[in-house]
Scaffold this motif. Structure first.
Motif, PDB file in Angstrom:
ATOM      1  N   ARG A 100       0.826  -1.192   0.000  1.00 20.90           N
ATOM      2  CA  ARG A 100       0.000   0.000   0.000  1.00 20.90           C
ATOM      3  C   ARG A 100       0.869   1.254   0.000  1.00 20.90           C
ATOM      4  O   ARG A 100       1.802   1.378   0.798  1.00 20.90           O
ATOM      5  CB  ARG A 100      -0.896   0.000   1.227  1.00 20.90           C
ATOM      6  N   PRO A 101       0.591   2.211  -0.909  1.00 21.74           N
ATOM      7  CA  PRO A 101       1.373   3.456  -0.914  1.00 21.74           C
ATOM      8  C   PRO A 101       1.237   4.193   0.416  1.00 21.74           C
ATOM      9  O   PRO A 101       0.180   4.171   1.046  1.00 21.74           O
ATOM     10  CB  PRO A 101       0.752   4.265  -2.050  1.00 21.74           C
ATOM     11  N   ASP A 102       2.292   4.833   0.822  1.00 20.99           N
ATOM     12  CA  ASP A 102       2.260   5.618   2.050  1.00 20.99           C
ATOM     13  C   ASP A 102       1.653   6.986   1.748  1.00 20.99           C
ATOM     14  O   ASP A 102       2.255   7.811   1.074  1.00 20.99           O
ATOM     15  CB  ASP A 102       3.678   5.793   2.593  1.00 20.99           C
ATOM     16  N   ARG A 103       0.423   7.189   2.218  1.00 19.24           N
ATOM     17  CA  ARG A 103      -0.244   8.467   1.992  1.00 19.24           C
ATOM     18  C   ARG A 103      -0.443   9.217   3.317  1.00 19.24           C
ATOM     19  O   ARG A 103      -1.348  10.033   3.440  1.00 19.24           O
ATOM     20  CB  ARG A 103      -1.597   8.234   1.314  1.00 19.24           C
ATOM     21  N   SER A 104       0.397   8.943   4.268  1.00 19.44           N
ATOM     22  CA  SER A 104       0.240   9.562   5.591  1.00 19.44           C
ATOM     23  C   SER A 104       0.416  11.071   5.544  1.00 19.44           C
ATOM     24  O   SER A 104      -0.052  11.787   6.441  1.00 19.44           O
ATOM     25  CB  SER A 104       1.228   8.951   6.583  1.00 19.44           C
ATOM     26  N   ASP A 105       1.092  11.588   4.498  1.00 18.37           N
ATOM     27  CA  ASP A 105       1.288  13.028   4.379  1.00 18.37           C
ATOM     28  C   ASP A 105       0.345  13.666   3.359  1.00 18.37           C
ATOM     29  O   ASP A 105       0.393  14.883   3.154  1.00 18.37           O
ATOM     30  CB  ASP A 105       2.737  13.336   3.989  1.00 18.37           C
ATOM     31  N   ALA A 106      -0.488  12.862   2.698  1.00 19.81           N
ATOM     32  CA  ALA A 106      -1.389  13.397   1.675  1.00 19.81           C
ATOM     33  C   ALA A 106      -2.450  14.282   2.311  1.00 19.81           C
ATOM     34  O   ALA A 106      -3.060  13.919   3.315  1.00 19.81           O
ATOM     35  CB  ALA A 106      -2.035  12.261   0.893  1.00 19.81           C
ATOM     36  N   LYS A 107      -2.671  15.444   1.721  1.00 20.59           N
ATOM     37  CA  LYS A 107      -3.717  16.359   2.168  1.00 20.59           C
ATOM     38  C   LYS A 107      -4.900  16.249   1.195  1.00 20.59           C
ATOM     39  O   LYS A 107      -4.719  16.229  -0.021  1.00 20.59           O
ATOM     40  CB  LYS A 107      -3.198  17.797   2.196  1.00 20.59           C
TER      41      LYS A 107
ATOM     42  N   PHE B 153     -14.718   7.330   3.667  1.00 21.70           N
ATOM     43  CA  PHE B 153     -14.068   6.307   2.846  1.00 21.70           C
ATOM     44  C   PHE B 153     -12.558   6.551   2.744  1.00 21.70           C
ATOM     45  O   PHE B 153     -11.771   5.604   2.697  1.00 21.70           O
ATOM     46  CB  PHE B 153     -14.684   6.270   1.443  1.00 21.70           C
ATOM     47  N   LEU B 154     -12.161   7.829   2.697  1.00 24.74           N
ATOM     48  CA  LEU B 154     -10.728   8.145   2.681  1.00 24.74           C
ATOM     49  C   LEU B 154     -10.044   7.610   3.939  1.00 24.74           C
ATOM     50  O   LEU B 154      -8.933   7.065   3.882  1.00 24.74           O
ATOM     51  CB  LEU B 154     -10.532   9.657   2.586  1.00 24.74           C
ATOM     52  N   ILE B 155     -10.710   7.746   5.081  1.00 25.19           N
ATOM     53  CA  ILE B 155     -10.144   7.279   6.348  1.00 25.19           C
ATOM     54  C   ILE B 155     -10.222   5.763   6.449  1.00 25.19           C
ATOM     55  O   ILE B 155      -9.223   5.088   6.731  1.00 25.19           O
ATOM     56  CB  ILE B 155     -10.884   7.938   7.529  1.00 25.19           C
ATOM     57  N   ARG B 156     -11.422   5.220   6.210  1.00 26.42           N
ATOM     58  CA  ARG B 156     -11.641   3.786   6.417  1.00 26.42           C
ATOM     59  C   ARG B 156     -10.940   2.918   5.386  1.00 26.42           C
ATOM     60  O   ARG B 156     -10.266   1.934   5.739  1.00 26.42           O
ATOM     61  CB  ARG B 156     -13.140   3.487   6.395  1.00 26.42           C
ATOM     62  N   ASP B 157     -11.094   3.257   4.115  1.00 23.11           N
ATOM     63  CA  ASP B 157     -10.565   2.416   3.044  1.00 23.11           C
ATOM     64  C   ASP B 157      -9.216   2.903   2.509  1.00 23.11           C
ATOM     65  O   ASP B 157      -8.386   2.098   2.096  1.00 23.11           O
ATOM     66  CB  ASP B 157     -11.563   2.357   1.874  1.00 23.11           C
TER      67      ASP B 157
ATOM     68  N   GLU C 123     -14.025  12.482  15.581  1.00 24.19           N
ATOM     69  CA  GLU C 123     -13.139  11.628  16.367  1.00 24.19           C
ATOM     70  C   GLU C 123     -11.851  11.313  15.614  1.00 24.19           C
ATOM     71  O   GLU C 123     -10.814  11.052  16.236  1.00 24.19           O
ATOM     72  CB  GLU C 123     -13.857  10.329  16.737  1.00 24.19           C
ATOM     73  N   HIS C 124     -11.937  11.343  14.287  1.00 22.11           N
ATOM     74  CA  HIS C 124     -10.742  11.070  13.474  1.00 22.11           C
ATOM     75  C   HIS C 124      -9.991  12.342  13.089  1.00 22.11           C
ATOM     76  O   HIS C 124      -9.019  12.280  12.331  1.00 22.11           O
ATOM     77  CB  HIS C 124     -11.129  10.280  12.224  1.00 22.11           C
ATOM     78  N   GLY C 125     -10.434  13.487  13.590  1.00 21.97           N
ATOM     79  CA  GLY C 125      -9.664  14.713  13.415  1.00 21.97           C
ATOM     80  C   GLY C 125      -9.901  15.484  12.136  1.00 21.97           C
ATOM     81  O   GLY C 125      -9.097  16.353  11.770  1.00 21.97           O
ATOM     82  N   VAL C 126     -11.006  15.206  11.425  1.00 20.13           N
ATOM     83  CA  VAL C 126     -11.307  15.944  10.200  1.00 20.13           C
ATOM     84  C   VAL C 126     -11.587  17.415  10.532  1.00 20.13           C
ATOM     85  O   VAL C 126     -12.225  17.727  11.541  1.00 20.13           O
ATOM     86  CB  VAL C 126     -12.517  15.317   9.468  1.00 20.13           C
TER      87      VAL C 126
END
Length: 535
Positions: free
Chosen positions: A8-15, A31-35, A227-230
């Motif tokens: 899986r690509p690392d998208r931890s910095d993707a905005k 879906f962005l968070i969950r999937d 809760e997920h910080g959106v």
């Protein structure tokens, strides 16, 4: 950690920037968070209004009157919606929202005993009244390719007698179709809801949420996103997207918006994404009051249509907003929400229909020159609604015609005048003055409410991921999703899941649209029902 995670690509910095705060954007964020495993803190939602939810709204108070501009019906085959909400807990965390909906609809099953009212009398399980010619046309439409129907309207397909049948009165008011609307969309509805034609004259199979859809769907979804910080920026009107083109294709470089009269920009980096809700069926809505009618606004009163027009200029892959936004006379109607501090009206409707609130569904006054319908939901309809207060909703499709008891166009009527017309349609005389005194009705004019039903052709609605664009997605009621039908929560949620899975190249694609038209049992029941047979 499994092997899939390693690939899986690392998208931890993707905005991620989501434009619009309706159910499509909220679902896309989930879906962005969950999937997509995007951290919620990396997601920002820009919304022009002062609250989230879009068309799934619910506001007001018992004192000043509640407001729901409308409510989308649910049914058991909304696979994407129930997939999404199977991950979202209810406000009290006792179960998932999907579990709550299905459990609730086991308790309150829709079964109308008065789907139509004529001359002040209810019709229990009205026959469709279709001729063989009408039925053959329906069957032809079900199998005819959309390309052959083109930009034709429903009235191009049927003779005038079809629009006088009970079938049409029930169909058009359940789904808000007009004769001049798209034959392609009408065909999609026929196919998509083939499994519901049996029992359609009693609204069987239609499902509801416990409360209004803001309280039952939007609030728990927003709580989960919180809760997920959106992050949310309310009162932000997006005015433009700035684009670049390089060797890797085309992309969004900046999002431009106005807040409190000040222009601001969000930079979009190489690994970032922008997802735009195109258009809005509740854009430029205006609320009247119990003593004043609402105003009819246009597309310049909001930012959704003007943004789409601006970015689509010279870019045919972005669709054709004028097909939907430039025909207000063909897409407007008036809804209204009534708040009552007296139980008399609900008692009258219960005794008249034989249904308790929440059980009967839509009641259509077929003789009404406004073609007006009302629905009494289960009470309370709002969280924290006082026990001695009742709320119901209604709408009319013919808003320019004078009423039968109030000789004014529906669009020019105050809330009190709308309530007067309802009492007239029901032939209520005794106690009418008391009902009017204890009822607050807030009308709402919606110029674009059925704009997604307008005649269209291929290319008017863009794909969720336009070809040649590497970081841009579209969601909402005005994107193209083969097989599914607009004016549903399902369409918005499906568009969100499709956009996220395509942009991020995920394996979690939307579930296929249910196709009951290929089930012989469904076809047999539909055939029998359309012919008004009783076997």
């Amino acid at each position: 950690m499994g092997p899939d995670a390693n690939r899986r690509p690392d998208r931890s910095d993707a905005k991620i920037c989501l434009i619009g705060g309706g159910i499509a954007s909220l679902a896309a964020a989930a879906f962005l968070i969950r999937d997509g495993h995007i951290p919620g803190r990396n997601i920002t939602i820009l919304e022009e209004l002062d609250r989230l939810g879009g068309s799934l709204d619910g506001a007001g108070s018992a004192e000043h009157g509640y407001v729901t501009r409308g409510g989308r019906m649910l049914e058991s085959k909304y696979r994407c919606t129930y997939d999404l909400f199977s991950s979202i807990p209810t406000i009290d965390k006792s179960r998932t929202v999907t579990q709550e909906i299905f459990q609730w609809n086991e308790v309150i099953r829709t079964g109308s005993k008065s789907r139509l009212v004529r001359a002040g009398r209810k019709l229990d399980s009205p026959e469709f009244g279709l001729s063989e010619r009408h039925i053959l046309t329906l069957e032809r439409l079900a199998i005819e390719p959309e390309a052959l129907l083109g930009r034709s309207s429903i009235k191009d397909q049927f003779d005038a007698s079809f629009f006088e049948t009970n079938f049409w009165f029930m169909w058009c008011t359940t789904f808000a179709f007009q004769p001049w609307h798209s034959a392609v969309e009408f065909k999609r509805y026929l196919v998509r809801f083939a499994h519901m034609i049996d029992g359609f004259n009693q609204l069987k199979g239609i499902m509801r949420t416990v409360y209004n859809q803001y309280d039952s769907l939007v609030r728990p979804l927003k709580a989960w996103l919180d809760e997920h910080g959106v992050s949310y920026v309310l009162g932000a009107k997006v005015t433009d997207l700035r684009f670049i083109e390089d060797g890797d294709g085309k992309a969004v470089e900046r999002v431009v918006f106005e807040k409190a009269g000040v222009s601001e920009e969000i930079a979009i980096g190489p690994g970032d994404y922008v997802i735009v809700t195109l258009g809005s069926m509740t854009e430029a809505s205006d609320l009247g009051s119990n003593t004043a009618p609402p105003a009819l606004n246009g597309k310049r009163e909001g930012g959704a249509w003007t943004l789409w027009e601006k970015i689509a200029e010279g870019r045919p892959e972005f669709g054709k907003p004028s097909a939907f936004a430039d025909h207000i006379d063909e897409s407007k109607w008036v809804s209204f929400t009534a708040t009552q501090r007296d139980q008399a009206f609900f008692t009258i409707i219960r005794d008249f229909t034989g249904n308790t609130p929440g059980e009967g569904g839509l009641i259509t006054f077929a003789d009404s020159s406004w073609l007006m319908s009302i629905v009494l939901p289960h009470q309370p309809h709002f969280i924290r609604q006082p026990r001695d207060v009742n709320v119901f909703w209604g709408y009319g499709l013919h808003v320019d015609a004078p009423g039968d008891f109030v000789r004014k166009p529906m669009g020019a009527c105050s809330g009190r005048e709308l309530m007067t017309e309802i009492l007239g349609q029901l032939r209520v005389e005794s106690g009418a003055a008391r009902i009017l005194e204890t009822t607050v009705v807030i009308p709402c004019m919606m110029p674009f409410i059925t704009s997604q039903f307008l005649r269209r052709e291929k290319g008017d609605r863009p794909a969720v991921a336009p070809e040649g664009w590497r970081n841009l997605g579209f969601v909402g009621q005005f994107v193209e999703l083969p097989d599914d039908v607009v004016f549903t929560v399902e369409y918005s949620v499906r568009s969100a899941q499709a956009a996220v899975s395509t942009l991020l190249d995920l394996d979690t694609k939307p579930a296929p649209v249910y196709k009951g038209q290929f089930d012989p049992r469904v076809l047999l029941k539909a055939f029998v029902t359309l012919h008004d047979l009783h076997i």
